[in-house]
Design a protein around this motif. Structure first.
Motif, mmCIF file in Angstrom:
data_model
loop_
_atom_site.group_PDB
_atom_site.id
_atom_site.type_symbol
_atom_site.label_atom_id
_atom_site.label_comp_id
_atom_site.label_asym_id
_atom_site.label_seq_id
_atom_site.Cartn_x
_atom_site.Cartn_y
_atom_site.Cartn_z
ATOM 1 N N ARG A 215 0.487 -1.214 -0.069
ATOM 2 C CA ARG A 215 -0.270 -0.267 -0.195
ATOM 3 C C ARG A 215 1.014 1.216 -0.725
ATOM 4 O O ARG A 215 2.346 1.106 0.429
ATOM 5 C CB ARG A 215 -0.490 0.178 0.636
ATOM 6 N N TRP A 216 0.586 1.989 -0.951
ATOM 7 C CA TRP A 216 1.387 3.309 -1.299
ATOM 8 C C TRP A 216 0.554 4.621 -1.224
ATOM 9 O O TRP A 216 -1.055 4.726 -1.567
ATOM 10 C CB TRP A 216 2.386 2.851 -2.196
ATOM 11 N N GLN A 217 1.496 5.933 -0.236
ATOM 12 C CA GLN A 217 0.263 6.935 -0.922
ATOM 13 C C GLN A 217 0.661 7.607 -2.022
ATOM 14 O O GLN A 217 2.127 7.632 -2.613
ATOM 15 C CB GLN A 217 0.731 7.697 0.155
ATOM 16 N N LEU A 218 0.100 8.448 -2.493
ATOM 17 C CA LEU A 218 -0.080 9.042 -3.983
ATOM 18 C C LEU A 218 0.149 10.303 -3.762
ATOM 19 O O LEU A 218 -1.486 10.840 -3.129
ATOM 20 C CB LEU A 218 -0.261 8.174 -5.239
ATOM 21 N N GLY A 219 1.060 11.155 -4.447
ATOM 22 C CA GLY A 219 -0.151 12.985 -4.046
ATOM 23 C C GLY A 219 0.990 13.810 -4.829
ATOM 24 O O GLY A 219 2.242 13.247 -6.113
ATOM 25 N N THR A 220 0.153 14.621 -4.863
ATOM 26 C CA THR A 220 0.959 16.081 -5.504
ATOM 27 C C THR A 220 0.890 17.086 -4.919
ATOM 28 O O THR A 220 -0.048 17.406 -3.873
ATOM 29 C CB THR A 220 0.380 16.134 -6.108
ATOM 30 N N TYR A 221 1.114 18.734 -4.952
ATOM 31 C CA TYR A 221 1.035 19.504 -4.495
ATOM 32 C C TYR A 221 1.702 21.141 -5.429
ATOM 33 O O TYR A 221 1.932 20.675 -6.096
ATOM 34 C CB TYR A 221 2.267 19.937 -3.217
ATOM 35 N N PRO A 222 1.137 21.778 -4.799
ATOM 36 C CA PRO A 222 0.891 23.561 -6.153
ATOM 37 C C PRO A 222 2.708 23.514 -6.204
ATOM 38 O O PRO A 222 3.604 23.990 -5.362
ATOM 39 C CB PRO A 222 0.836 24.447 -4.441
ATOM 40 N N GLY A 223 2.756 23.448 -7.113
ATOM 41 C CA GLY A 223 4.405 23.689 -7.567
ATOM 42 C C GLY A 223 5.091 22.142 -8.497
ATOM 43 O O GLY A 223 5.845 22.358 -9.179
ATOM 44 N N HIS A 224 3.970 20.870 -8.189
ATOM 45 C CA HIS A 224 4.607 20.422 -8.634
ATOM 46 C C HIS A 224 3.979 20.082 -10.300
ATOM 47 O O HIS A 224 4.929 18.771 -10.767
ATOM 48 C CB HIS A 224 4.089 18.839 -7.348
ATOM 49 N N ASP A 225 3.497 20.094 -10.654
ATOM 50 C CA ASP A 225 3.628 20.241 -12.041
ATOM 51 C C ASP A 225 2.243 19.203 -12.040
ATOM 52 O O ASP A 225 2.306 18.206 -11.308
ATOM 53 C CB ASP A 225 4.856 19.463 -12.811
ATOM 54 N N ASP A 226 1.456 19.241 -13.115
ATOM 55 C CA ASP A 226 -0.095 18.636 -13.464
ATOM 56 C C ASP A 226 0.445 17.249 -13.678
ATOM 57 O O ASP A 226 1.336 17.230 -14.510
ATOM 58 C CB ASP A 226 -0.565 19.960 -14.401
ATOM 59 N N TYR A 227 -0.089 16.330 -13.188
ATOM 60 C CA TYR A 227 -0.541 15.134 -13.094
ATOM 61 C C TYR A 227 0.507 14.149 -12.564
ATOM 62 O O TYR A 227 0.408 13.288 -13.065
ATOM 63 C CB TYR A 227 -0.751 14.968 -14.771
ATOM 64 N N ASP A 228 1.485 14.981 -12.472
ATOM 65 C CA ASP A 228 3.206 14.363 -11.315
ATOM 66 C C ASP A 228 2.190 13.348 -10.456
ATOM 67 O O ASP A 228 1.410 14.032 -9.460
ATOM 68 C CB ASP A 228 3.753 15.585 -11.197
ATOM 69 N N VAL A 229 3.351 12.332 -10.354
ATOM 70 C CA VAL A 229 2.674 11.586 -8.863
ATOM 71 C C VAL A 229 4.060 11.421 -8.094
ATOM 72 O O VAL A 229 4.846 10.956 -8.688
ATOM 73 C CB VAL A 229 2.263 10.508 -9.206
ATOM 74 N N ASP A 230 3.736 11.590 -6.783
ATOM 75 C CA ASP A 230 5.063 11.116 -6.258
ATOM 76 C C ASP A 230 4.598 10.000 -5.232
ATOM 77 O O ASP A 230 3.718 10.212 -4.094
ATOM 78 C CB ASP A 230 5.370 12.046 -5.119
#
Length: 213
Positions: A62-77
């Motif tokens: 189980r993993w957490q997928l996320g983004t944040y302001p300034g990360h670029d659209d559609y990018d996933v960490d």
């Protein structure tokens, strides 16, 4: 005695020379058009159906997928929800051919032994895979040189590297992208949209990997 007028033989040679130049120009133009067609026609074709991409991590985790302001659209960490992040296997989301495997930008100095070392630039150690039908995936910030090479065919679920924090990265994680043609698109996993689209706000979701043999 000469009259200054070209002889019939010289006139014929000039005509033949001009004809040869015209013919060569036509041949060159046809060759250029052929090259343009070979390059341009595949780019103009519509993308094929979306592959059944899976999370690029071990089956059942189980993993957490996320983004944040300034990360670029559609990018996933991606961050694991349990256990140590450093060195976790990074897997191919779908079968394909490796088109990039090396260093994107610069590595920096963040390691398991020195997690607060200097940041690098760009994606650090990374891999890009062509899945056919104009679909690609990218995997960035890996710990060490990729385990695959350019031109290598990989299977879905095959390990391509290990999770790290090289490049412009603040903590060990996997930066992941899906692309259709020239465009970055929303990531889908196991036939379901991730929901990570724009980076105008903090957004996270948790998913379980179906990247199983």
């Amino acid at each position: 005695m000469t009259t200054g007028r070209p002889t019939r033989a010289r006139t014929h040679r000039r005509v033949r020379s001009r004809a040869a130049r015209v013919l060569l120009s036509l041949v060159a133009a046809v060759a250029v058009l052929g090259i343009v067609a070979v390059v341009a026609v595949p780019l103009l074709r519509p993308a094929g159906p979306r592959p059944l991409f899976q999370l690029p991590v071990t089956c059942g985790e189980r993993w957490q997928l996320g983004t944040y302001p300034g990360h670029d659209d559609y990018d996933v960490d991606l961050f694991p929800t349990e256990g140590e992040a450093w060195g976790r296997p990074v897997l191919a989301s779908y079968a394909g051919e490796v088109t990039e495997a090396g260093i994107n930008g610069s590595l920096g100095g963040r390691t398991p032994e020195d997690p607060d070392g200097p940041r690098g630039r760009g994606g650090g150690y990374w891999v890009k895979i062509d899945h056919g039908g104009k679909w690609e995936t990218q995997y960035l910030h890996m710990l060490e040189p990729p385990l695959v090479r350019v031109g290598q065919r990989v299977a879905q679920g095959e390990q391509i590297g290990r999770l790290g924090s090289t490049g412009d990265s603040g903590a060990p994680h996997l930066h992941y992208e899906q692309r259709r043609g020239w465009d970055k698109v929303e990531t889908w996993f196991d036939g379901t949209a991730s929901g990570i689209t724009h980076d105008d706000r903090e957004y996270t979701v948790r998913r379980t990997s179906g990247n199983c043999p």
